[in-house]
Each structure stands twice: as C-alpha cells, then as structure tokens.
Enzyme design. Structure first.
Site, PDB file in Angstrom:
ATOM      1  N   ALA A 102     109.406  78.841 -18.662  1.00  0.00           N
ATOM      2  CA  ALA A 102     109.649  78.523 -17.255  1.00  0.00           C
ATOM      3  C   ALA A 102     109.238  79.699 -16.380  1.00  0.00           C
ATOM      4  O   ALA A 102     108.999  80.803 -16.866  1.00  0.00           O
ATOM      5  CB  ALA A 102     111.124  78.235 -17.065  1.00  0.00           C
TER       6      ALA A 102
ATOM      7  N   GLY B  97     110.281  76.653 -22.545  1.00  0.00           N
ATOM      8  CA  GLY B  97     109.857  75.321 -22.105  1.00  0.00           C
ATOM      9  C   GLY B  97     108.527  74.916 -22.721  1.00  0.00           C
ATOM     10  O   GLY B  97     108.243  73.722 -22.884  1.00  0.00           O
TER      11      GLY B  97
ATOM     12  N   GLU C 165     109.405  73.580 -26.045  1.00  0.00           N
ATOM     13  CA  GLU C 165     110.097  72.296 -25.838  1.00  0.00           C
ATOM     14  C   GLU C 165     109.088  71.198 -25.524  1.00  0.00           C
ATOM     15  O   GLU C 165     109.190  70.073 -26.014  1.00  0.00           O
ATOM     16  CB  GLU C 165     111.120  72.422 -24.698  1.00  0.00           C
ATOM     17  CG  GLU C 165     112.305  73.295 -25.094  1.00  0.00           C
ATOM     18  CD  GLU C 165     113.309  73.462 -23.975  1.00  0.00           C
ATOM     19  OE1 GLU C 165     112.934  74.026 -22.926  1.00  0.00           O
ATOM     20  OE2 GLU C 165     114.463  73.018 -24.137  1.00  0.00           O
TER      21      GLU C 165
ATOM     22  N   GLU D 226     115.339  81.824 -24.580  1.00  0.00           N
ATOM     23  CA  GLU D 226     116.193  81.663 -23.392  1.00  0.00           C
ATOM     24  C   GLU D 226     117.403  82.584 -23.370  1.00  0.00           C
ATOM     25  O   GLU D 226     117.820  83.047 -22.310  1.00  0.00           O
ATOM     26  CB  GLU D 226     116.670  80.202 -23.282  1.00  0.00           C
ATOM     27  CG  GLU D 226     115.606  79.211 -22.855  1.00  0.00           C
ATOM     28  CD  GLU D 226     114.701  78.731 -23.987  1.00  0.00           C
ATOM     29  OE1 GLU D 226     114.784  79.277 -25.110  1.00  0.00           O
ATOM     30  OE2 GLU D 226     113.895  77.813 -23.738  1.00  0.00           O
TER      31      GLU D 226
END
Ligand code: NAI
Length: 706
Positions: free
Chosen positions: A63, A107, A110, A130
């Site tokens: 992110a 992300g 993911e 994270e």
C-alpha cells in the site's frame, strides 16, 4: 491514472501493467484502474484471460504508506476497498494470472493470492510486512495465505513480516510456475496452456488449508504465539496476525475475512500503528541533510584501515569485511594484533555454528583483513576509523600520525564516544577530512551509526559517511559535536534516574522488569552491567569538579566501581554473574549497599510505582532530547527517535522517546518534570524548548529549528 495502469492486448489475453515507480505501490487510483480492467475482461467476450504484471524493478510492494498514515490519523477512507477489488479479481469469470518479479509485498502479495494463478521469476521474494507498521494484512491476506502455504508458514509470515525467498515460497506451494526466461512471454505461454486445458479459474478461497490436520499443528501455533509475544516487545499487531490466520483453519473464508477486518481496523486506529508509521518515515527523513544535498559529491571508498583491534575496532573491521570492503587493521603490538584477529575469527566461528555463514565465507572474510603493527599500507586507505582507548591525548597523537601516513584526501574518522571531535580534528592539520563514526557495540551487528559532524568537516566527507552507513546496512544519523553526542548524552540522565529510584525504594529487578514490560530490549541496570559500569564512572569522575553544589551523586554506582564491580566483565555489578555468563541473578550485597547509601544520604524509602519508574526514566530522555534539539545537535526529533530505536533498544511500537512524549502530550510531560524538579532538584530543570512547545500546544515532531 490511465498511464499508471496500462492495458494492452496479446490477442485473447488482456495484459494489465502497473506502472507506479519506484515500487508500484497501490496508491489511490491504482486499485480502481485494476478493478475497471477486471470488469472489462468479464464483459468483453474477446478476452479469455488476464495477466497482471509490474513495470520496472518489481511487482507490487504494498500500500501507499502515506495513505495509511492519513487513515491512522482519522481521515476518512477514499476510493474503493482493496479487499473488494481482490474479491472481484477472484470472482472474475476468466482466469487471472499474476506475473511476479522483484517483490510482492503486503497488498501486492494479497493481490497475487486473489489471482487464479501465480507465475514467478527467478529472484522474486514475497512477504506480508504489515506488522512493521503496526497493522495486519487487511485485504484477506490472512485468509488466502494459509489456504496456499498452510497455517504454519502463513502465521509465521504475517506475525514476523519476514521476506520469504522464491525457493521457500515455491516449495510451500505459493506459485504455479517459476520461470527463468522473459516473464511476460512465459506467463502468456502458461496462460495459453491453462486455456487449452479447459481452465476453471480455481479460487483461493475455495481451497482447503493444506496443513489443517497435520500432526502437531496446534502445538506449533502455540509455540509461535509464545515466541511472538516474547519478541514483539509490547507490539500487539503480530499476535493479532496469528489470531486472524488461525481462524482460517476453523471458519469459512467470509467469517475469517470479517475477523481480519475487525482486527485490521483496530490496529489501524492504534498508537502502535501511528508510532510505527512515524518510524517508517523517520528512517527516510534521517538521510535528508539541509546543507548537504543529495547531489553532494561522495568520495570512493574501496580500502579501509582501522586503528585498534579491541572490542570496537574488531567489530568495525567485521562490519566492513562483511560488506566486501578490505581492511588494514593496525594494533599497538604483535600480541594485541593476534588477540584481536583471533577474537574476530572466533566471532565468525560462532556464526558458522549458528548456520549463518559457511566456513568458506569465514576464510574469504579473514583474507580481506591485513594486520599490521605500523602504518604499512595506510597510503592506500580511502578511510581510516580510529578505535584506540578513550583518551584525548592518545587520540590526538594517533590523528597527527594519520595525517603523516595517509593521503590528503583520506577520510579520518574517530569512534570516540565522548571526546570532542574538533579537538581531535585539530591535531590532524586537516579538520575538514575528520568526522566521528560512532559505532555501537557489537559494531558488526548494531544498526546505528552516529555520524558526528565537526566544526570544519566537509560536506563531501559527511555525504560519504552517510553513504558508507548504507553500504554497511546501517542507519546513519548525522549529529552535532557535544558531550556524548545524542544517544549517550540522553542515556546519562536515563541511567541516573534508574539508579536514584533504587535509593528511593525500587529494587534492581523491579526497575529493569518495568522497562522491559514497556518494551525496552533490556532494563537500564542490566545494560549498565553489559556496557561496563566503569565507563560511566570514569566520565563522572572527570566532571565531579564542575558539578553544581549539592548535586545528587550516583553514589551506589560509584561505590560498586570502587569495589571493582564493573558488571558482566567482572562477574558482578547490579547483578551477579556466573563465570563468563550473561544472565544476571539477584545480588543481596547490592541491596545492602543500596540501603546503606540511602541511609547515609537521609533518603526515606517508599513504594515506587511502575508509572513512576517509566516517567522518571523516559521523561529524562525527552527533556535532554529537547535540549539537544534546540542546541541544533540533532536535526529533528525523529532523528533522535531513530537513534534510540536502533542503538538503545527502544521499542518501535512506542515510536522513540520524543514521539512517546508527543503522544502523551508535552503539557503532561512538563507537569511531571516540574514535580520532579520540586522533589529532586535542578537536574530536572525543564528544557526551555519543552516549556515553549508545551505552552503553545505544539509537539517535538512538528517542531523545526526554522
Ligand atoms: P578496547 O580497549 O577494547 O580497544 C582499544 C584497542 O586499541 C586496544 O586493543 C589497544 O591495544 C589498541 N590501541 C591503543 N593504542 C593504539 C595505537 N596507537 N595503535 C593501534 N592500536 C592501539 O576499547 P574499545 O571498547 O574497543 O573502545 C575503543 C573506542 O571506541 C573508544 O574510543 C571508545 O570510547 C569507543 N567506543 C566504545 C564502545 C563500547 O561499547 N566499548 C561503544 C562506542 C564507542
């Protein structure tokens, strides 16, 4: 946004290329553009498959942290949710394959897991980092990862934030193909094979968790949880990551996602997350030096010389040879040199025993060191690091010799921890080439390098020093030339308060365990024993004459030193140690000594609360930090935080001593400091900058010297 997500066609395949340098972060607009591409693939009958690939050096590295920072500080979320976009990728009626190179992180991983297939290029790595910014994966990573690689690895990856190599991830089943050739071409070939086989676009959410019923799985997860709790030093996100992964084994994908979302939101709205994002940006900020711009010329460093092969010189030599830079190591005599080289070799052998390096690497590294007892070869050195005994006259002598035996363009660095860099620089006759390189022990391990700027140090010497820190894998922080520089100067009052608390009624174990519970890597008294109590004692003795009348002395520490109890190296200090051992045990004679000193000084002992231990130690750091800031010896408050996190074991989930004070509120901190001043005297006088900021409702992190 169109230009940051490019759509092209390879006949029946839609290729979605993410072009958001440098790391293809999922900045606002990018998930939306991917979403639109996936929607178009679902509607256009001529598209039979989709490939998602990253342009440039890497796939997607997560992110945009600036956006997360806004959310963590309470801003409303804008744009689509990544979780929803990933669901739509997974539900896309045509197969979606991601082509990974470089890193797929956060992300990015993911997203890769929501695709139906994953093709990876040689050298790729993946991770869910994270927790390093105080959150857990928030786009179903904790639910898809265990379905692909199993609960054990998924929980460990999400709890540690560790990068996983291609080999490990491939063996665990994360990739459908690993390719050596052109990534896009190979991924197109892979996709066509799938289409020819009558592909059914398998969804990760529908997979069974592979190690759900494996023997010992429960015990392994419990062990991971214990280890994580011990290591996370007060941070809660790592354990929450395990909670979220673990439910993937017991509930549906949707229920698991709902739990993940709740935990993610609570992490995002936490002091831990705000502190760790502050640290993330602080580490980037630290490289910015207003009068030494990025384009400042750096000097080439391909040969280093180190003077002194003791504790520090040995570690510094290892730091350089580990980074592939050869070192000429000079000692005063042959015996000392052999001892120093032997110690280095023994340290490497321990690393071999621990499986960190191979015996071949040890010989390779030892071959990069050439020992000498005179200055032979110093003409070749681009940089000399001096690490002889701490004494101004000795250092000045060494620097005047260095000026004779090195080229005029050689950087001359001192590893002094307390002495005046300008006084050392002056003896070299070329002060513009002199700088402090203050390493921390063990120098080959500790990440911090305080770079001390002298009055005349040239800009290119500073720029080169910052670049060297990076080459050594360290974080270099530029500081000013004051006694103890930044870290040790603040550490003085911190240690002082730790032991004054003893005389007032706290036990050694209570002070240390309170600070460890706060998240410090070690308690202050155990640190004193490790570093050697004699170090502070010598410094204190030097300044006794200049202390204000009636100033409270660190009598207990002084008495311990007078008795020859210097800490671990003598087998006793605040604790008692088995011969050669590192685990201190309670020492009743120290308790008696403390009681005796308190009685002599007329101090009434009382119950001390954990809050008082934290306030007295942590506020003393912030108060001294405020003085350092206003004197200009640190460029910004976040630099001080970075120093404390990397050199003094301060927990990153608390952001550093200055951030911690900001979070509590400077008016509250000032109020307590004034209470302490009233109770304990002038050593607690509030720093003028703290008073100024508190009275105007400002913070250290928002302050700049202008
Ligand atoms: P040490 O006593 O372990 O090593 C000093 C070495 O310098 C000895 O081996 C000695 O034989 C050698 N030496 C003395 N004169 C010499 C000369 N003219 N030429 C070559 N070698 C010479 O001391 P340590 O702990 O390594 O400290 C060195 C410096 O690093 C000091 O300035 C100290 O303040 C600083 N420092 C120490 C830290 C620590 O944790 N020990 C941390 C950061 C800095």
């Amino acid at each position: 946004m169109a230009e940051r997500v490019q759509l092209t066609r390879e006949e029946e395949i839609l290729v979605v290329t993410i072009m958001n340098p440098p790391v293809n972060a999922l900045s606002p607009g990018i998930p939306e553009a991917i979403d639109a591409a996936i929607a178009s693939a679902g509607e256009d009958p001529s598209i039979r498959a989709v490939i998602i690939i990253g342009h440039g050096a890497t796939f997607i590295c997560g992110a945009d942290i600036k956006e997360l920072q806004k959310l963590a500080h309470g801003e409303e979320r804008a744009g689509v949710s990544l979780r929803d976009v990933l669901d739509r990728i997974e539900l896309c009626p045509v197969p979606v394959t991601c082509a990974i190179h470089g890193s797929a992180l956060g992300g990015g991983l993911e997203l890769a897991m929501a695709c139906h297939y994953r093709v990876a290029a040689a050298g790729s790595q993946v991770g869910q980092p994270e927790v390093k910014i105080g959150i857990i994966p928030g786009a179903a990573g904790t639910q898809r990862l265990p379905r692909l690689v199993g609960l054990r690895l998924a929980a460990e990856m999400c709890a540690s934030g560790r990068m996983v190599t291609l080999k490990e991830a491939a063996e665990a089943g994360l990739f459908d193909r690993v390719v050596e050739g052109d990534l896009l071409e190979e991924t197109i070939a892979f996709t066509r094979e799938r289409l020819a086989d009558g592909d059914d676009a398998p969804r990760t959410r529908d997979r069974a968790v592979p190690d759900l019923n494996a023997p010992g799985i429960k015990e392994d997860l419990a062990r991971l949880r214990d280890k994580t709790r011990r290591r996370s030093r007060g941070a809660v996100a790592p354990e929450m990551a395990i909670d979220a992964v673990e439910v993937a084994g017991t509930t549906s994908f949707e229920e698991g996602c709902a739990l993940e979302e709740r935990l993610f939101e609570s992490c995002l709205n936490s002091d831990e997350c705000r502190a760790m994002i502050h640290v993330f940006f602080g580490e980037r900020q630290v490289r910015k030096i207003p009068d030494v711009p990025r384009e400042t010329e750096t000097l080439p460093i391909s040969q280093v010389a180190v003077v002194g092969a003791g504790t520090m010189g040995g570690g510094i030599t290892m730091a350089y040879v580990d980074a592939g830079i050869p070192v000429i190591l000079k000692e005063a005599g042959q015996d000392e040199l052999e001892k120093g080289l032997d110690r280095i070799r023994k340290n490497y052998e321990v690393s071999v025993q621990r499986g960190r390096i191979t015996p071949d690497q040890v010989s390779e590294r030892m071959n990069r060191i050439s020992g000498t007892t005179d200055y032979e070869g110093f003409q070749e050195a681009d940089l000399v690091v001096e690490a002889v005994f701490e004494g101004l006259e000795l250092k000045r002598k060494v620097f005047s010799e260095l000026a004779e035996v090195t080229r005029p363009g050689t950087i001359l660095a001192s590893n002094t921890s307390t002495l005046d860099i300008d006084a050392i620089a002056e003896s070299s006759g070329r002060p513009e080439m002199v700088i402090g390189h203050h390493f921390f022990s063990p120098a080959n391990v500790m990440r911090l390098l305080e770079i001390v700027r002298g009055r005349e140090t040239s800009r290119s010497v500073i720029a080169t020093s910052m670049a060297i820190a990076k080459r050594l894998g360290k974080v270099g922080v530029l500081v000013g030339n004051c006694r103890g520089f930044v870290g040790n100067r603040m550490f003085g009052p911190y240690m002082r308060e730790a032991q004054f608390l003893l005389e007032e009624g706290a036990s050694v174990e209570f002070v240390d365990s309170t600070m460890v519970a706060f998240g410090m890597a070690m308690g202050p008294l155990a640190v004193g024993d490790l570093a050697g109590l004699d170090v502070g004692w010598r410094i204190r003795k030097e300044f006794w004459d200049t202390e204000p009348e009636g100033a409270r002395r660190q009598t207990v520490a002084d008495r311990l030193c007078e008795m020859g109890c210097f800490g671990q190296k003598t087998g006793s200090g605040w604790y008692r140690y088995e011969k050669g051992g590192r685990n201190g045990v309670h020492d009743p004679t120290v308790t008696q000594l403390i009681d005796q000193c308190a009685r002599e000084a007329g101090i009434q002992t009382r119950d001390i609360s954990p809050e008082e231990v934290m306030e007295r130690t942590l506020y003393s750091l912030a108060n001294e930090g405020a003085r350092i800031l206003s004197e200009g010896h640190a460029m910004r408050a976040s630099d001080i935080d970075i120093i404390y996190l990397n050199g003094y074991g301060f927990p990153s989930c608390q952001g550093g001593p200055m951030w911690y004070a900001d979070r509590l509120g400077l008016d509250r901190v000032l109020g307590r400091i004034k209470d302490f001043e009233a109770a304990h005297g002038s050593s607690w006088a509030p720093a003028p900058l703290l008073e100024e900021l508190a009275s105007t409702g400002q913070t250290f992190s928002g302050w700049s010297s202008g």
